[in-house]
Each structure stands twice: as C-alpha cells, then as structure tokens.
Scaffold this active site. Structure first.
Site, short mmCIF file in Angstrom:
data_model
loop_
_atom_site.label_atom_id
_atom_site.label_comp_id
_atom_site.label_asym_id
_atom_site.label_seq_id
_atom_site.Cartn_x
_atom_site.Cartn_y
_atom_site.Cartn_z
N GLU A 137 0.73 -1.10 0.21
CA GLU A 137 -0.07 0.03 -0.06
C GLU A 137 0.82 1.31 -0.09
O GLU A 137 1.84 1.23 0.35
CB GLU A 137 -0.99 -0.08 1.03
CG GLU A 137 -0.22 0.31 2.42
CD GLU A 137 -1.35 0.35 3.60
OE1 GLU A 137 -1.72 1.74 3.84
OE2 GLU A 137 -1.64 -0.70 4.13
N ARG A 148 -2.21 11.18 7.28
CA ARG A 148 -2.16 10.65 5.95
C ARG A 148 -3.24 10.70 5.26
O ARG A 148 -3.31 10.27 3.91
CB ARG A 148 -1.57 9.12 6.04
CG ARG A 148 0.01 9.10 6.55
CD ARG A 148 0.22 7.70 6.93
NE ARG A 148 0.17 6.72 5.75
CZ ARG A 148 -0.10 5.48 5.73
NH1 ARG A 148 -0.27 4.80 7.08
NH2 ARG A 148 -0.09 4.68 4.65
N ARG A 152 -5.75 5.65 -0.76
CA ARG A 152 -4.25 4.79 -0.81
C ARG A 152 -4.37 4.26 -2.27
O ARG A 152 -5.58 3.95 -2.99
CB ARG A 152 -4.55 3.45 0.07
CG ARG A 152 -4.36 3.95 1.61
CD ARG A 152 -3.03 4.37 2.18
NE ARG A 152 -3.22 4.51 3.69
CZ ARG A 152 -3.58 5.60 4.20
NH1 ARG A 152 -4.07 6.77 3.44
NH2 ARG A 152 -3.50 5.96 5.39
N HIS A 167 -10.41 4.69 2.79
CA HIS A 167 -9.29 3.75 3.57
C HIS A 167 -9.76 2.36 3.51
O HIS A 167 -10.10 1.72 4.68
CB HIS A 167 -9.25 4.37 4.81
CG HIS A 167 -8.21 3.85 5.90
ND1 HIS A 167 -8.46 2.90 6.75
CD2 HIS A 167 -6.84 4.19 5.85
CE1 HIS A 167 -7.01 2.60 7.31
NE2 HIS A 167 -6.22 3.50 6.54
#
Length: 178
Positions: A137, A148, A152, A167
C-alpha cells in the site's frame, strides 16, 4: 535499592517502552518523513478532476508513468480486470495526487511517508485473495489533511493496481489504458 523502589523502576521502564512504541507507530501521522529516502523493495508495477499540474515531493512536475503498469500478458491482450466484481476507474480520472503516487511507485520512490510500500494484508477481503505479502500500500496525499488521510493505492505482485478513497472501505481497479 529496596524491592519497592525496584518495582517502581521496572514499572517506569515498562511504561516508557509502551509510550515509545506508540510514538513510533504513530510517527508518520504528522506528515512526510524526514531524512531517509531509501525506498522499500516492492514490485513495479473520484473525487477531483485533473487540475493544474501538481509537483512531486522531489520538485518535478507530475507526468504519466512510463513503464509497465499492467502485467505483460494483459498488455498483449488488452486490459482485463482481475476481479470483475470490482468497479474499475480510468487512471486519467484519478485525483492528480493519486497519479503522482503511481509515478512514485513506477520510479521505486522515494515515498513521502515511512509506511508507504508496506505489506497490505487485505484483512477486509475486498481484493482478490492471495498469499501474505502479495499486496503493498501507498499513501495518496490528501490536500489539507493533517495526517495521511484515507486515500491509498494498493498494488499486487502481478502489476495490478487498486484505488481506495475511503481507507479500504471500497476499491476500484485502476485501468492504465485510459
């Protein structure tokens, strides 16, 4: 030293170890890592329209990745999703920060966060099942986020790439042809 003082000293040491472990685990929540730029060994492989060209952490302007982004067999026969039950998304429709992350992945780094390139365990089971260590990831920078964020890119060893904006709540397979 009395046994009471020894017990207190041991308790303080254990507490310090727990705090140090927590700080280490949460270290990259505050932003890009400082110092080390070594990239982990990884296979190479919609919330915003394309805006003005953004800059990579190295200062270069973002550009489409050159190099393979799909398995060679798929390149010969045309892109075929690994899991037809997953929606797909055109690479060009991803946010510019996701495209920047894909360029960094193709270049092998350096990555802005220490946890970029770690093994993604697919605990949710939303991606096709593979042995442990198959997926990795990478963080997609979220402008204005203090940490963050939730975006992703997850890559597989065969070159497949997946996008999640929530997420790991849902995934779309990235189609590099468009």
């Amino acid at each position: 030293m009395t046994s009471r003082n020894r017990s207190i000293a041991v308790a303080v040491l254990v507490l310090c170890a727990i705090v140090a472990a927590a700080v280490y685990a949460l270290d990259d929540r505050g932003g890009p890592k400082r110092g080390a730029t070594a990239a982990p060994t990884t296979p190479r492989g919609s919330d915003a329209a394309s805006g003005p060209a953004s800059r990579l952490p190295s200062g270069r302007a973002s550009a489409p990745a050159s190099g393979p982004t799909v398995p060679a067999s798929a390149a010969r026969t045309g892109w075929v999703p690994n899991n037809p039950s997953l929606a797909d998304v055109c690479r060009s429709r991803l946010p510019s920060q996701a495209r920047d992350t894909l360029v960094l992945i193709a270049d092998g780094g350096p990555y802005p966060y220490r946890s970029d390139g770690i093994v993604f365990e697919n605990r949710e089971g939303r991606l096709p099942r593979h042995p442990g260590g198959y997926y990795h990831e990478y963080t997609v920078v979220t402008p204005g986020s203090a940490d963050r964020g939730t975006r992703r890119v997850v890559t597989g060893q065969a070159g497949e790439q997946f996008w999640t904006a929530d997420h790991y709540g849902s995934f779309q397979e990235i189609d590099a042809r468009c």
